[in-house]
Design an enzyme around this catalytic site. Structure first.
Site, PDB file in Angstrom:
ATOM      1  N   LYS A 187      -1.557   9.835   5.171  1.00  0.00           N
ATOM      2  CA  LYS A 187      -2.678   9.432   4.326  1.00  0.00           C
ATOM      3  C   LYS A 187      -2.639   7.908   4.188  1.00  0.00           C
ATOM      4  CE  LYS A 187      -4.364   8.486  -0.003  1.00  0.00           C
ATOM      5  NZ  LYS A 187      -4.988   7.248   0.473  1.00  0.00           N
ATOM      6  N   GLU A 190      -7.060   3.908   1.157  1.00  0.00           N
ATOM      7  CA  GLU A 190      -8.526   4.005   1.246  1.00  0.00           C
ATOM      8  C   GLU A 190      -9.162   2.647   1.566  1.00  0.00           C
ATOM      9  OE1 GLU A 190      -6.534   4.738  -1.199  1.00  0.00           O
ATOM     10  OE2 GLU A 190      -7.255   4.082  -3.160  1.00  0.00           O
ATOM     11  N   GLU A 262       9.310   3.174  -0.852  1.00  0.00           N
ATOM     12  CA  GLU A 262       9.397   1.715  -0.643  1.00  0.00           C
ATOM     13  C   GLU A 262       8.409   1.096  -1.620  1.00  0.00           C
ATOM     14  OE1 GLU A 262      11.453   0.194   1.337  1.00  0.00           O
ATOM     15  OE2 GLU A 262      12.219   1.974   2.333  1.00  0.00           O
ATOM     16  N   CYS A 296       5.312  -6.980  -0.396  1.00  0.00           N
ATOM     17  CA  CYS A 296       6.413  -6.488  -1.241  1.00  0.00           C
ATOM     18  C   CYS A 296       7.583  -7.463  -1.203  1.00  0.00           C
ATOM     19  CB  CYS A 296       6.837  -5.109  -0.784  1.00  0.00           C
ATOM     20  SG  CYS A 296       7.272  -5.059   0.962  1.00  0.00           S
TER      21      CYS A 296
HETATM   22  P1  NAD Z   1      -0.669   1.952  -4.440  1.00  0.00           P
HETATM   23  O1  NAD Z   1       0.575   2.487  -5.020  1.00  0.00           O
HETATM   24  O2  NAD Z   1      -1.826   1.723  -5.317  1.00  0.00           O
HETATM   25  O3  NAD Z   1      -1.196   2.922  -3.270  1.00  0.00           O
HETATM   26  C1  NAD Z   1      -0.375   3.296  -2.182  1.00  0.00           C
HETATM   27  C2  NAD Z   1      -0.912   4.586  -1.593  1.00  0.00           C
HETATM   28  O4  NAD Z   1      -0.757   5.635  -2.545  1.00  0.00           O
HETATM   29  C3  NAD Z   1      -2.396   4.552  -1.231  1.00  0.00           C
HETATM   30  O5  NAD Z   1      -2.587   5.264  -0.024  1.00  0.00           O
HETATM   31  C4  NAD Z   1      -3.034   5.292  -2.403  1.00  0.00           C
HETATM   32  O6  NAD Z   1      -4.265   5.900  -2.076  1.00  0.00           O
HETATM   33  C5  NAD Z   1      -1.975   6.335  -2.702  1.00  0.00           C
HETATM   34  N1  NAD Z   1      -2.019   6.896  -4.053  1.00  0.00           N
HETATM   35  C6  NAD Z   1      -2.578   6.378  -5.171  1.00  0.00           C
HETATM   36  N2  NAD Z   1      -2.402   7.226  -6.213  1.00  0.00           N
HETATM   37  C7  NAD Z   1      -1.700   8.284  -5.748  1.00  0.00           C
HETATM   38  C8  NAD Z   1      -1.185   9.476  -6.344  1.00  0.00           C
HETATM   39  N3  NAD Z   1      -1.364   9.754  -7.627  1.00  0.00           N
HETATM   40  N4  NAD Z   1      -0.483  10.330  -5.556  1.00  0.00           N
HETATM   41  C9  NAD Z   1      -0.269  10.062  -4.256  1.00  0.00           C
HETATM   42  N5  NAD Z   1      -0.751   8.968  -3.632  1.00  0.00           N
HETATM   43  C10 NAD Z   1      -1.446   8.077  -4.365  1.00  0.00           C
HETATM   44  O7  NAD Z   1      -0.225   0.626  -3.676  1.00  0.00           O
HETATM   45  P2  NAD Z   1      -1.149  -0.425  -2.938  1.00  0.00           P
HETATM   46  O8  NAD Z   1      -1.919  -1.153  -3.992  1.00  0.00           O
HETATM   47  O9  NAD Z   1      -1.892   0.232  -1.814  1.00  0.00           O
HETATM   48  O10 NAD Z   1      -0.057  -1.392  -2.264  1.00  0.00           O
HETATM   49  C11 NAD Z   1       0.562  -2.415  -2.958  1.00  0.00           C
HETATM   50  C12 NAD Z   1       1.941  -2.008  -3.468  1.00  0.00           C
HETATM   51  O11 NAD Z   1       2.734  -1.540  -2.381  1.00  0.00           O
HETATM   52  C13 NAD Z   1       2.714  -3.159  -4.065  1.00  0.00           C
HETATM   53  O12 NAD Z   1       3.334  -2.785  -5.267  1.00  0.00           O
HETATM   54  C14 NAD Z   1       3.780  -3.470  -3.005  1.00  0.00           C
HETATM   55  O13 NAD Z   1       4.930  -4.076  -3.484  1.00  0.00           O
HETATM   56  C15 NAD Z   1       4.035  -2.129  -2.448  1.00  0.00           C
HETATM   57  N6  NAD Z   1       4.602  -2.257  -1.094  1.00  0.00           N
HETATM   58  C16 NAD Z   1       5.935  -2.017  -0.910  1.00  0.00           C
HETATM   59  C17 NAD Z   1       6.509  -2.180   0.344  1.00  0.00           C
HETATM   60  C18 NAD Z   1       7.977  -1.896   0.588  1.00  0.00           C
HETATM   61  O14 NAD Z   1       8.324  -1.679   1.731  1.00  0.00           O
HETATM   62  N7  NAD Z   1       8.815  -1.900  -0.424  1.00  0.00           N
HETATM   63  C19 NAD Z   1       5.711  -2.591   1.425  1.00  0.00           C
HETATM   64  C20 NAD Z   1       4.369  -2.840   1.192  1.00  0.00           C
HETATM   65  C21 NAD Z   1       3.812  -2.656  -0.074  1.00  0.00           C
END
Ligand code: NAD
Length: 499
Positions: A187, A190, A262, A296
């Protein structure tokens, strides 16, 4: 129309479907959503708005492919050839993938190309692991016993990814899961689903059996949440925010599925006076503005020794002024557009709050003036104290918070004063200082005299609330396996419980 314009026109009209059980499908909701480019304000793709029913179909397909096809027991060499074919397919479509990535995410084109090249390497590296997925044995348990420890694929893996490095992050997970013999439902975010769906097209052409890789597009709720709670999913591999990561933990309780998370970071770069200061200045500027700070691993905190604090800050500000912000399709751009209006407002909110808390805005802090899109100026905040929000929370924008330290002990204390523990950079020419800090800082990756470079061989992941588990390297493969102990009795069994 130039070739380039024609390509842009083609991608922006593309109506993507979802990959379920080897077929390209429309959603049961009959609804679609589209993405407007953050840099050009034009629509750059139309995608299916997946439903709970679509997730059910995809999980059923992945379950059947795992339980009933030969995929899980395929030889390593055959599996490796499939992954290499996918790597080749990505390389062939590099320009198209880079363009879609730029238009959906706003990142600079030169950087996007580098990411696609790094993605190819991830698939190639995972191919090598296919033939090294082995367990262990114990031949010292006595003359009548041989103990075997088998590594088996864990099963159906739900892969949920964020928007900041869409193709790279799915490729830190999927090829490793496939190398282990798992099947999957992916998934993507979006905001940036395009390159994951193109990867699906490449995977379709690789000869992989149907149902092994499924892709369902849509929102976190219901697509991600249904996947995370599903009883037939054996593991969730998630990259995203710590807030959503905690929701994954709760959802995973339905069947106690394994989770790999992550999450966010608040990563320090720690600069001592004895380091190569030119290199450190450059790395601090790169570390905080790379990918618009939507990273991140962003080096969002600079901890600099007080003896060089003022001079070093002046040099970081001077170099930051040279960072080119703007159209991500320009080959020389270093900082592109901000992913969404919400993210832009959130970042500006941190800048405002830091001023209210008594910090000093030393550079930027505003929206860059452009005709189209939304961009932020490189921003530096000084006179930051450890309790301020900008020193503690993940800003996820091009904002550097600068603090000073007196000695090694204080540097370690400041570095660890966060709920996160993803990475840190240490700048010194003293090996003892480098080793002391490497040991004492609670983070999954430490860079010494370097920042944010990585290799498929080296594991990546977080301490504390930056995550659970590791990606990449041999450990990245092992995450997708389950251990099974097989005890073999040799010869006649004489030790009866009841005579
Ligand atoms: P997000 O947590 O908002 O979304 C990540 C994914 O989860 C998306 O596909 C989203 O649709 C999905 N999602 C949202 N609500 C959900 C739920 N209730 N259940 C299951 N899935 C759900 O994150 P984002 O805004 O897309 O990305 C930014 C974040 O990602 C930052 O906090 C960043 O630090 C983190 N990040 C971490 C790493 C790492 O390797 N540690 C790498 C890249 C980004």
């Amino acid at each position: 129309m130039s070739d380039f314009e024609a390509q842009l026109d083609r991608i922006s009209k593309k109506k993507y479907k979802m990959l379920i059980d080897g077929k390209w499908e429309n959603t049961s909701s009959k609804k679609t959503f589209s993405r407007k480019s953050p840099s050009h304000d034009i629509v750059v793709g139309h995608y299916q708005e997946g439903t709970k029913e679509d997730v059910e179909k995809a999980v059923t397909a992945a379950r059947a492919a795992f339980d009933s096809s030969d995929w899980a027991v395929l030889s390593g060499s055959v599996r490796a050839k499939i992954l290499l074919k996918i790597a080749g397919g990505i390389e062939q479509r590099l320009e198209e993938l880079a363009l879609v990535e730029v238009m959906e995410s706003g990142k600079p084109i030169a950087q996007a190309r580098d990411e696609i090249r790094a993605t190819v390497e991830l698939w190639e590296y995972a191919a090598t692991l296919c033939r090294h997925n082995h367990g262990d044995s114990h031949n010292t348990l006595g003359k009548e016993v041989l103990g075997l420890i088998l590594r088996e694929p864990i099963g159906v893996v739900g892969i949920i990814t964020p928007w900041n490095f869409p193709l790279l992050i799915v490729s830190q997970k999927l090829p490793f899961a496939l190398a282990a013999g798992c099947t999957s439902v992916v998934k993507p975010s979006e905001l940036t689903p395009g390159t994951t769906l193109i990867l699906g097209e490449i995977i379709q052409n690789s000869g992989i059996p149907k149902g092994v890789v499924n892709i369902v597009t849509g929102y976190g709720f219901p697509v991600g949440s249904t996947l995370a709670g599903h009883l037939d999913v054996d593991m969730i591999s998630f990259t995203g925010s710590t807030v959503v990561g905690k929701k994954i933990v709760v959802a995973s309780q339905s069947n106690l599925k394994k989770i790999s998370l992550e999450l966010g970071g608040k990563n320090p770069q720690i600069v001592f006076p004895d380091c190569d200061l030119d290199a450190a200045v450059d790395a601090v500027v790169f570390g905080v503005y790379f990918n618009m700070g939507e990273c991140c691993n962003s080096g969002s905190r600079l901890l600099v020794h007080e003896s060089i604090g003022e001079e070093f800050t002046r040099r970081v500000i001077a170099l930051s002024k040279k960072v080119k912000v703007g159209n991500p399709l320009d080959e020389t751009t270093k900082v592109g557009a901000i992913i969404s209006k919400e993210q832009l407002d959130k970042v500006l909110g941190y800048v405002e709050d830091s001023a209210k808390e008594g910090a000093v805005l030393a550079l930027g802090g505003k929206r860059a003036q452009t005709k189209q899109g939304r961009y932020l100026e490189p921003t530096i905040i000084t006179a930051v104290s450890p309790k301020m929000k900008v020193a503690r929370e993940e800003v996820f924008g091009p904002v550097l918070a600068i603090m000073t330290f007196k000695n090694e002990e204080e540097a370690v204390q400041l570095a660890n004063d966060t709920i996160y523990g993803l990475s840190a950079g240490i700048w010194t020419s003293d090996i003892t200082t480098a080793l002391n800090l490497s040991r004492k800082i609670k983070a999954g990756t430490i860079w010494v005299n370097s920042f944010m470079d990585g290799y498929p061989e080296l594991p990546f992941g977080g301490y504390k609330q930056s995550g659970v588990g590791r990606e990449l390297g041999r450990f990245g493969l092992e995450e997708f396996t389950e251990l099974k102990t097989v005890q073999l009795h040799i010869g006649k069994r004489n030790n009866r419980w009841i005579d």
